[in-house]
Design an enzyme around this catalytic site. Sequence first.
Site, PDB file in Angstrom:
ATOM      1  N   TYR A  59      33.829  21.396  45.016  1.00 42.73           N
ATOM      2  CA  TYR A  59      34.532  21.434  43.733  1.00 42.73           C
ATOM      3  C   TYR A  59      34.059  20.271  42.868  1.00 42.73           C
ATOM      4  O   TYR A  59      34.274  19.108  43.190  1.00 42.73           O
ATOM      5  CB  TYR A  59      36.043  21.362  43.919  1.00 42.73           C
ATOM      6  CG  TYR A  59      36.645  22.444  44.779  1.00 42.73           C
ATOM      7  CD1 TYR A  59      36.002  23.658  44.983  1.00 42.73           C
ATOM      8  CD2 TYR A  59      37.872  22.247  45.412  1.00 42.73           C
ATOM      9  CE1 TYR A  59      36.560  24.639  45.781  1.00 42.73           C
ATOM     10  CE2 TYR A  59      38.445  23.225  46.208  1.00 42.73           C
ATOM     11  CZ  TYR A  59      37.773  24.416  46.395  1.00 42.73           C
ATOM     12  OH  TYR A  59      38.340  25.380  47.196  1.00 42.73           O
ATOM     13  N   HIS A 126      33.981  25.670  54.915  1.00 44.09           N
ATOM     14  CA  HIS A 126      34.284  26.385  53.672  1.00 44.09           C
ATOM     15  C   HIS A 126      33.832  27.839  53.721  1.00 44.09           C
ATOM     16  O   HIS A 126      34.543  28.742  53.270  1.00 44.09           O
ATOM     17  CB  HIS A 126      33.614  25.664  52.503  1.00 44.09           C
ATOM     18  CG  HIS A 126      34.275  25.873  51.190  1.00 44.09           C
ATOM     19  ND1 HIS A 126      34.212  24.982  50.158  1.00 44.09           N
ATOM     20  CD2 HIS A 126      35.047  26.893  50.723  1.00 44.09           C
ATOM     21  CE1 HIS A 126      34.894  25.431  49.117  1.00 44.09           C
ATOM     22  NE2 HIS A 126      35.402  26.592  49.432  1.00 44.09           N
ATOM     23  N   SER A 205      44.696  31.329  46.044  1.00 46.95           N
ATOM     24  CA  SER A 205      44.943  32.162  44.856  1.00 46.95           C
ATOM     25  C   SER A 205      46.104  33.139  45.053  1.00 46.95           C
ATOM     26  O   SER A 205      45.987  34.332  44.744  1.00 46.95           O
ATOM     27  CB  SER A 205      43.673  32.927  44.458  1.00 46.95           C
ATOM     28  OG  SER A 205      42.659  32.037  44.086  1.00 46.95           O
ATOM     29  N   PRO A 206      47.256  32.677  45.558  1.00 46.09           N
ATOM     30  CA  PRO A 206      48.389  33.592  45.749  1.00 46.09           C
ATOM     31  C   PRO A 206      48.942  34.136  44.441  1.00 46.09           C
ATOM     32  O   PRO A 206      49.622  35.161  44.441  1.00 46.09           O
ATOM     33  CB  PRO A 206      49.427  32.728  46.474  1.00 46.09           C
ATOM     34  CG  PRO A 206      49.089  31.330  46.090  1.00 46.09           C
ATOM     35  CD  PRO A 206      47.592  31.293  45.970  1.00 46.09           C
ATOM     36  N   LEU A 207      48.625  33.467  43.330  1.00 44.38           N
ATOM     37  CA  LEU A 207      49.044  33.964  42.017  1.00 44.38           C
ATOM     38  C   LEU A 207      47.880  34.594  41.255  1.00 44.38           C
ATOM     39  O   LEU A 207      47.931  34.748  40.032  1.00 44.38           O
ATOM     40  CB  LEU A 207      49.663  32.831  41.189  1.00 44.38           C
ATOM     41  CG  LEU A 207      50.936  32.211  41.769  1.00 44.38           C
ATOM     42  CD1 LEU A 207      51.439  31.090  40.865  1.00 44.38           C
ATOM     43  CD2 LEU A 207      52.020  33.268  41.959  1.00 44.38           C
ATOM     44  N   GLY A 208      46.826  34.965  41.994  1.00 42.98           N
ATOM     45  CA  GLY A 208      45.704  35.641  41.340  1.00 42.98           C
ATOM     46  C   GLY A 208      45.061  34.805  40.254  1.00 42.98           C
ATOM     47  O   GLY A 208      44.690  35.323  39.197  1.00 42.98           O
ATOM     48  N   ARG A 209      44.943  33.496  40.508  1.00 46.21           N
ATOM     49  CA  ARG A 209      44.375  32.556  39.522  1.00 46.21           C
ATOM     50  C   ARG A 209      45.161  32.596  38.215  1.00 46.21           C
ATOM     51  O   ARG A 209      44.598  32.549  37.126  1.00 46.21           O
ATOM     52  CB  ARG A 209      42.891  32.853  39.302  1.00 46.21           C
ATOM     53  CG  ARG A 209      42.075  32.731  40.584  1.00 46.21           C
ATOM     54  CD  ARG A 209      40.614  33.122  40.393  1.00 46.21           C
ATOM     55  NE  ARG A 209      39.874  32.869  41.623  1.00 46.21           N
ATOM     56  CZ  ARG A 209      39.757  33.746  42.633  1.00 46.21           C
ATOM     57  NH1 ARG A 209      40.332  34.939  42.525  1.00 46.21           N
ATOM     58  NH2 ARG A 209      39.087  33.461  43.715  1.00 46.21           N
ATOM     59  N   GLY A 210      46.474  32.705  38.362  1.00 49.09           N
ATOM     60  CA  GLY A 210      47.359  32.701  37.199  1.00 49.09           C
ATOM     61  C   GLY A 210      47.702  34.087  36.675  1.00 49.09           C
ATOM     62  O   GLY A 210      48.691  34.258  35.967  1.00 49.09           O
ATOM     63  N   PHE A 211      46.899  35.073  37.034  1.00 46.72           N
ATOM     64  CA  PHE A 211      47.088  36.412  36.475  1.00 46.72           C
ATOM     65  C   PHE A 211      48.431  37.012  36.876  1.00 46.72           C
ATOM     66  O   PHE A 211      49.143  37.594  36.055  1.00 46.72           O
ATOM     67  CB  PHE A 211      45.952  37.327  36.942  1.00 46.72           C
ATOM     68  CG  PHE A 211      45.960  38.672  36.288  1.00 46.72           C
ATOM     69  CD1 PHE A 211      45.397  38.845  35.035  1.00 46.72           C
ATOM     70  CD2 PHE A 211      46.543  39.762  36.904  1.00 46.72           C
ATOM     71  CE1 PHE A 211      45.404  40.089  34.417  1.00 46.72           C
ATOM     72  CE2 PHE A 211      46.555  41.007  36.290  1.00 46.72           C
ATOM     73  CZ  PHE A 211      45.985  41.169  35.047  1.00 46.72           C
TER      74      PHE A 211
END
Length: 251
Positions: A59, A126, A205-211
């Site tokens: 990152y 990774h 990404s449990p929130l779909g990258r914010g989506f």
Amino acid sequence: MKYRTLGQGLEVSAIGIGCMPMVAGGNIVYGEANADDAIETIHRAIDMGVTFFDTAQIYGPFTNEELLGEAIKGKRDGLVIATKFGFRFEGDQITGADSSPANIRRACEASLKRMGIDTIDLFYQHRVDPSVPIEETVGGMMELVKEGKVRHIALSEAGPETLRRAAKAAPITALQSEYSIWERDVEDEILPVCREFGIGFVPYSPLGRGFLAGAVRSRDELPEHDWRRNDPRYSEENLPANLRIVDAIGA
């Protein structure tokens, strides 16, 4: 805050902070990032009882670990710091996968230095390196555990058979893979292997990258260099169908 125990007895907050997009100008950003906001976010999370913070060598690359290290100065006690290795670099350019024991050691020591800490609490491979047997990789990781440089070892996005082989060779504390309402493939084979071997599962990404939180309704809302523009789920063709998932969650 609620807490969970991963695999080999590692207690973490049920909600963790993924630090990946926090560095301005980094290689993976969601929206606009700046160091002051990122550090304030990390401090606020700690105040709310979050103990689990996730970063990686890749990152930035490198600069995300430096940012997290700066943010946790004077606040290290009680935190669980996770980072990841698995790549070969020329300067700041990734030139391939490398999970050889020698590179694992180099990556670990560099990550410790960047973050200004003595021990990595959770050290992930990774991505699986097809050129190095997983048994050799986890063996190299366990050497770092014996030396006190790492507390627990983990894998990311390993397939079920690789995970099974790794678990037979060493105590694997966690597997991290994408998991959310719109990404459920791990339910078929991965989660059963985790249950079989007592491996904790950490969803990224449990929130779909914010989506899935309703943060994006149109591609036009994404800045030019936003990483999500490369994700086919945000494409002009797929976005309308995926918005129906968000609307169902909202209802």
